[in-house]
Design a protein around this motif. Sequence first.
Motif, mmCIF file in Angstrom:
data_model
loop_
_atom_site.group_PDB
_atom_site.id
_atom_site.type_symbol
_atom_site.label_atom_id
_atom_site.label_comp_id
_atom_site.label_asym_id
_atom_site.label_seq_id
_atom_site.Cartn_x
_atom_site.Cartn_y
_atom_site.Cartn_z
ATOM 1 N N ASP A 147 0.731 -1.197 0.182
ATOM 2 C CA ASP A 147 -0.060 0.135 -0.078
ATOM 3 C C ASP A 147 0.886 1.335 0.042
ATOM 4 O OD1 ASP A 147 -2.452 -1.589 0.091
ATOM 5 O OD2 ASP A 147 -2.365 -1.541 2.337
ATOM 6 N N TYR A 148 1.805 1.144 0.695
ATOM 7 C CA TYR A 148 2.955 2.293 0.739
ATOM 8 C C TYR A 148 3.562 2.551 -0.558
ATOM 9 C CZ TYR A 148 6.778 5.478 1.974
ATOM 10 O OH TYR A 148 7.742 6.492 2.047
ATOM 11 N N ILE A 149 3.903 1.387 -1.253
ATOM 12 C CA ILE A 149 4.377 1.846 -2.684
ATOM 13 C C ILE A 149 3.439 2.286 -3.539
ATOM 14 C CG2 ILE A 149 5.374 0.438 -4.613
ATOM 15 C CD1 ILE A 149 7.541 1.098 -2.346
ATOM 16 N N SER A 150 2.103 1.754 -3.314
ATOM 17 C CA SER A 150 1.091 2.522 -4.260
ATOM 18 C C SER A 150 1.104 3.842 -4.145
ATOM 19 C CB SER A 150 -0.272 1.638 -3.917
ATOM 20 O OG SER A 150 -0.396 0.236 -4.294
ATOM 21 N N LYS A 151 0.968 4.366 -2.923
ATOM 22 C CA LYS A 151 1.038 5.647 -2.587
ATOM 23 C C LYS A 151 2.222 6.282 -3.192
ATOM 24 C CE LYS A 151 0.822 9.029 0.983
ATOM 25 N NZ LYS A 151 1.148 9.263 2.575
ATOM 26 N N LEU A 152 3.455 5.789 -2.951
ATOM 27 C CA LEU A 152 4.626 6.505 -3.649
ATOM 28 C C LEU A 152 4.338 6.547 -5.192
ATOM 29 C CD1 LEU A 152 7.364 7.635 -3.189
ATOM 30 C CD2 LEU A 152 8.355 5.361 -3.099
ATOM 31 N N SER A 153 3.990 5.645 -5.810
ATOM 32 C CA SER A 153 3.796 5.528 -7.312
ATOM 33 C C SER A 153 2.895 6.729 -7.542
ATOM 34 C CB SER A 153 3.038 4.254 -7.693
ATOM 35 O OG SER A 153 3.912 3.162 -7.656
ATOM 36 N N LYS A 171 7.216 -0.959 -10.406
ATOM 37 C CA LYS A 171 7.078 -2.318 -10.544
ATOM 38 C C LYS A 171 8.400 -3.329 -10.276
ATOM 39 C CE LYS A 171 7.616 -1.483 -15.485
ATOM 40 N NZ LYS A 171 6.966 -1.616 -16.797
ATOM 41 N N ASP A 172 9.653 -2.419 -10.225
ATOM 42 C CA ASP A 172 10.629 -3.140 -10.038
ATOM 43 C C ASP A 172 11.781 -2.155 -9.481
ATOM 44 O OD1 ASP A 172 11.322 -1.487 -12.035
ATOM 45 O OD2 ASP A 172 11.395 -3.108 -13.679
ATOM 46 N N ILE A 173 13.119 -2.401 -9.316
ATOM 47 C CA ILE A 173 13.957 -1.558 -8.450
ATOM 48 C C ILE A 173 14.340 -0.327 -9.478
ATOM 49 C CG2 ILE A 173 16.525 -1.558 -8.129
ATOM 50 C CD1 ILE A 173 15.158 -2.286 -5.625
ATOM 51 N N ASN A 209 20.860 -8.971 -4.123
ATOM 52 C CA ASN A 209 19.495 -9.602 -3.648
ATOM 53 C C ASN A 209 18.404 -8.514 -3.650
ATOM 54 O OD1 ASN A 209 20.550 -12.099 -3.130
ATOM 55 N ND2 ASN A 209 21.356 -11.723 -1.143
ATOM 56 N N ALA A 210 18.825 -7.413 -3.998
ATOM 57 C CA ALA A 210 17.864 -6.415 -3.663
ATOM 58 C C ALA A 210 16.717 -6.580 -4.652
ATOM 59 C CB ALA A 210 18.402 -4.886 -4.093
ATOM 60 N N GLU A 211 16.703 -6.734 -6.051
ATOM 61 C CA GLU A 211 15.636 -7.089 -6.826
ATOM 62 C C GLU A 211 14.752 -8.189 -6.422
ATOM 63 O OE1 GLU A 211 13.374 -5.701 -9.843
ATOM 64 O OE2 GLU A 211 15.434 -5.314 -10.304
ATOM 65 N N THR A 212 15.386 -9.306 -5.864
ATOM 66 C CA THR A 212 14.469 -10.277 -5.510
ATOM 67 C C THR A 212 13.713 -9.962 -4.303
ATOM 68 O OG1 THR A 212 16.137 -12.009 -6.415
ATOM 69 C CG2 THR A 212 14.636 -12.709 -4.665
ATOM 70 N N ALA A 213 14.242 -9.112 -3.306
ATOM 71 C CA ALA A 213 13.631 -8.910 -2.219
ATOM 72 C C ALA A 213 12.497 -7.802 -2.487
ATOM 73 C CB ALA A 213 14.582 -8.192 -1.124
ATOM 74 N N PHE A 214 12.679 -6.914 -3.261
ATOM 75 C CA PHE A 214 11.692 -5.955 -3.641
ATOM 76 C C PHE A 214 10.661 -6.489 -4.369
ATOM 77 C CE2 PHE A 214 10.031 -2.358 -6.414
ATOM 78 C CZ PHE A 214 9.602 -1.518 -5.074
ATOM 79 N N LYS A 254 9.559 -9.553 -4.099
ATOM 80 C CA LYS A 254 8.880 -10.267 -3.386
ATOM 81 C C LYS A 254 7.837 -9.355 -2.225
ATOM 82 C CE LYS A 254 11.696 -14.467 -2.339
ATOM 83 N NZ LYS A 254 12.128 -15.164 -1.392
ATOM 84 N N ALA A 255 8.442 -8.025 -2.018
ATOM 85 C CA ALA A 255 7.647 -7.042 -1.167
ATOM 86 C C ALA A 255 6.558 -6.610 -1.764
ATOM 87 C CB ALA A 255 8.457 -6.091 -0.713
ATOM 88 N N LEU A 256 6.459 -6.434 -3.168
ATOM 89 C CA LEU A 256 5.553 -6.014 -4.067
ATOM 90 C C LEU A 256 4.204 -7.073 -4.105
ATOM 91 C CD1 LEU A 256 7.071 -4.269 -7.112
ATOM 92 C CD2 LEU A 256 6.140 -3.273 -5.018
ATOM 93 N N LYS A 257 4.752 -8.371 -3.845
ATOM 94 C CA LYS A 257 3.726 -9.559 -3.725
ATOM 95 C C LYS A 257 3.385 -9.974 -2.481
ATOM 96 C CE LYS A 257 6.006 -11.683 -7.927
ATOM 97 N NZ LYS A 257 6.670 -13.082 -8.375
ATOM 98 N N GLY A 258 3.822 -9.431 -1.394
ATOM 99 C CA GLY A 258 3.668 -9.562 -0.127
ATOM 100 C C GLY A 258 4.271 -11.035 0.295
#
Length: 455
Positions: free
Chosen positions: A193-199, A207-209, A247-252, A254-258
């Motif tokens: 939800d935070y990333i949606s607001k930031l978008s 949608k990615d790093i 690992n940043a791309e993988t982690a982020f 995953k965060a977008l998917k929960g």
Amino acid sequence: MNKNFLLSNETALRIYEKVRNLPIIDYHCHLSPKEIYEDMPFDNIGELWLKNDHYKWRMMRICGIDEYFITGDADWYSKFEKYASCIESAAGSPLYSWTHMELSMYFGIEEHLCRKNALDIWERANKVIEDKKLSPLKLIKQSNVKYIATTDDISDDLGYHALIAEGGDRYVKTVPSFRTDNLLLIRRKNYKDYISKLSSVSGVNIKDIKTLHEAVCQRLDFFCKLGCRFTDVGIEDFPLSSEDPSNAETAFLKALKGDYITDSEYHGFLMHMFIFLAGEYKKRSLVMQLHTGVKRNVNTRIFKAVGPDAGCDCMGSRLYIESLIRFLDEADVAGNLPETIVYCLDPSYTAPLSAAAYSFRNVRVGAAWWFCDSKRGIEDNLKTLCELGNLGIFPGMLTDSRSFLSYARHDYFRRILCSVIGEYVEKEDYDINFAYDTAKAVCYKNMNNIIGEMI
């Protein structure tokens, strides 16, 4: 207030006279830009003191005061009286000193607050508030504050900052600071939800790093248009040096998917983002502040009832010096290390932190932070910096507060600083003429030079 308060010798008094009236540059605080803009007069000292000050809330809980009288619905006098009953036994606490400095400086009240005189002081202080129509701006200007940097999430619309800027000379210069905690805490619930607001606020479909970087840069430029000169982060974890930033791309993603994010992925993301942000700060000549060594919201019941910043944070997470060194070194090698101020909540780390920080140009150790912001804590912090570095480059005091009376803490710091320097002079271990210049630099000139203002 006794003119010699906290001044340990005659030389300290002489030095203090040179700095006591210097302007205040509050380069890190948590004041509300909305309250500054609206500039509404306060109703009473209870509201002024206890509405937002988690230092006082914590003291009241320590003394067993029911939450009803702290953050609950009790009337302001009842809260004030309960606080008075706590402060009379708080020997050695900086709150005891701050309380009575504020009463003296802003209300002309010299008696020490206690349960017996609470009603009398309540009535006298409220008379001053009513007669002077004390408001945020009046207190700021009375304190000789010339510059305020608030703490703002990177998704904030900064609407009140824009209104303050439009208000011109009516306002003291008030600018936002770029706080990245919510950006970095990718394992928090509702991060998507935070990333949606930031978008939404950045106009970038994240949608990615790569697109995350673009959104962050857009927000940085927006903050800079409104005068931003400082950035900040104060999360529990400092990125571990052993983890791979790839690992940043993988982690982020995953965060977008929960999805679940491992410790290795999380720390890889943190290291990647710390290095990326440092480079962007350097491009824009911003000061990077790193607040480390804190454990947040340790009391689950209070957190659920009151929320964050309620007085239930503490010393906790370790600062891994090797990780800090790796981060500073990688940024420095790439030519991307900005002006940096590092703080640690655990005083046992002051010496190793200083040794690491002073290995890099333009990296400084900051003021004794939070639980260290006592007479002994400030003295120990300053003396360690003297021994391992150079006192003359110290960036000076900040309020780190939500209270409009907290500028008394600058005077508190200045008195302690002058006593530390005065002791060196009295022991013939420092020249008095140098002492005057060093004190002026620490209290005002260093930060004035950093922000590039002519105040």
